[in-house]
Design an enzyme around this catalytic site. Structure first.
Site, PDB file in Angstrom:
ATOM      1  N   GLU A 159      -5.146   8.769  -2.335  1.00 20.14           N
ATOM      2  CA  GLU A 159      -4.691   9.492  -1.247  1.00 20.14           C
ATOM      3  C   GLU A 159      -5.764  10.355  -0.510  1.00 20.14           C
ATOM      4  O   GLU A 159      -7.045  10.210  -1.060  1.00 20.14           O
ATOM      5  CB  GLU A 159      -3.622  10.612  -1.883  1.00 20.14           C
ATOM      6  CG  GLU A 159      -2.361   9.715  -1.983  1.00 20.14           C
ATOM      7  CD  GLU A 159      -0.971  10.490  -2.457  1.00 20.14           C
ATOM      8  OE1 GLU A 159      -1.179  11.884  -2.730  1.00 20.14           O
ATOM      9  OE2 GLU A 159      -0.081   9.968  -2.785  1.00 20.14           O
TER      10      GLU A 159
ATOM     11  N   GLU B 287      -1.111  -1.477  -3.719  1.00 22.04           N
ATOM     12  CA  GLU B 287      -1.220  -3.025  -3.328  1.00 22.04           C
ATOM     13  C   GLU B 287      -2.328  -3.321  -2.566  1.00 22.04           C
ATOM     14  O   GLU B 287      -3.470  -4.456  -2.617  1.00 22.04           O
ATOM     15  CB  GLU B 287       0.244  -3.567  -2.812  1.00 22.04           C
ATOM     16  CG  GLU B 287       1.406  -3.191  -3.758  1.00 22.04           C
ATOM     17  CD  GLU B 287       1.893  -2.056  -3.341  1.00 22.04           C
ATOM     18  OE1 GLU B 287       1.263  -0.974  -3.277  1.00 22.04           O
ATOM     19  OE2 GLU B 287       3.210  -1.683  -3.202  1.00 22.04           O
TER      20      GLU B 287
HETATM   21  N1  THU Z   1       2.727   3.965  -2.452  1.00 23.75           N
HETATM   22  C1  THU Z   1       1.678   2.895  -3.050  1.00 23.75           C
HETATM   23  O1  THU Z   1       0.719   2.845  -3.592  1.00 23.75           O
HETATM   24  N2  THU Z   1       2.632   1.561  -2.710  1.00 23.75           N
HETATM   25  C2  THU Z   1       3.707   1.359  -1.992  1.00 23.75           C
HETATM   26  O2  THU Z   1       3.901   0.198  -1.736  1.00 23.75           O
HETATM   27  C3  THU Z   1       4.373   2.671  -1.671  1.00 23.75           C
HETATM   28  C4  THU Z   1       3.584   4.013  -1.838  1.00 23.75           C
HETATM   29  C5  THU Z   1       1.773   5.239  -2.843  1.00 23.75           C
HETATM   30  C6  THU Z   1       1.504   5.711  -1.349  1.00 23.75           C
HETATM   31  C7  THU Z   1       1.493   7.360  -1.661  1.00 23.75           C
HETATM   32  O3  THU Z   1      -0.061   7.426  -2.301  1.00 23.75           O
HETATM   33  C8  THU Z   1       2.408   7.428  -2.682  1.00 23.75           C
HETATM   34  O4  THU Z   1       2.960   6.059  -3.183  1.00 23.75           O
HETATM   35  C9  THU Z   1       3.831   8.118  -2.080  1.00 23.75           C
HETATM   36  O5  THU Z   1       4.281   7.519  -1.044  1.00 23.75           O
END
Ligand code: THU
Length: 140
Positions: free
Chosen positions: A46, A57
């Site tokens: 993040e 992914e």
């Molecule tokens: N997130 C992922 O890493 N992969 C996904 O397919 C869905 C969401 C992450 C993004 C963010 O850091 C956190 O999950 C909450 O949305």
């Protein structure tokens, strides 16, 4: 030794331990299995500018492609926080489906996606998650 689903899920969970997700507190792990048995993992990263978060992914695909991989994607495991009772298995977000599709189409595969939740593992094909996908074949 072939990589079992349990191994792949364990690899995704291990990747999620490195998650940098102080804003959502939602650690995601992804593990990509290739036809040669190799595994590439990623976790979400993040940013203080919230909208710039990188999904697990997408990070895994970027790592694989940066290493020169251009196909052979046969299976993907995605794990989310397993301590949130009631939450369903998480499935890749729309952008990640598109990013996964690039490598899948390049190699002509339709990878199985293991969506791991606290109570179940959902197995779906990427083609089911992203039907009628736009990809490299569309530009040919
Ligand atoms: N997130 C992922 O890493 N992969 C996904 O397919 C869905 C969401 C992450 C993004 C963010 O850091 C956190 O999950 C909450 O949305």
């Amino acid at each position: 030794m072939p990589v079992s689903d349990t191994d792949l899920i364990a690899a995704a969970r291990a990747a999620a331990e490195q998650s940098y997700s102080p804003y959502s507190n939602f650690a995601v792990g992804a593990a990509l299995l290739f036809a040669d048995g190799s595994v590439v993992t990623g976790t979400n990263i993040e940013n203080a500018s919230y909208g710039l978060a990188l999904c697990a992914e997408t990070v895994a695909i970027a790592k694989a492609m940066d290493a020169g991989v251009r196909g052979g994607l046969v299976k993907v495991a995605v794990t989310g926080p397993n301590d949130r009772g009631g939450a369903d298995a998480i499935t890749p977000c729309g952008r990640c489906r598109q990013v996964l599709n690039e490598l899948a189409q390049l190699g002509g595969t339709d990878p199985e996606v293991l969506c791991v939740g606290p109570h179940e593992v959902k197995s779906v094909r990427l083609g089911e998650l992203l039907p009628h996908a736009f990809g490299p074949a569309s530009l040919a």
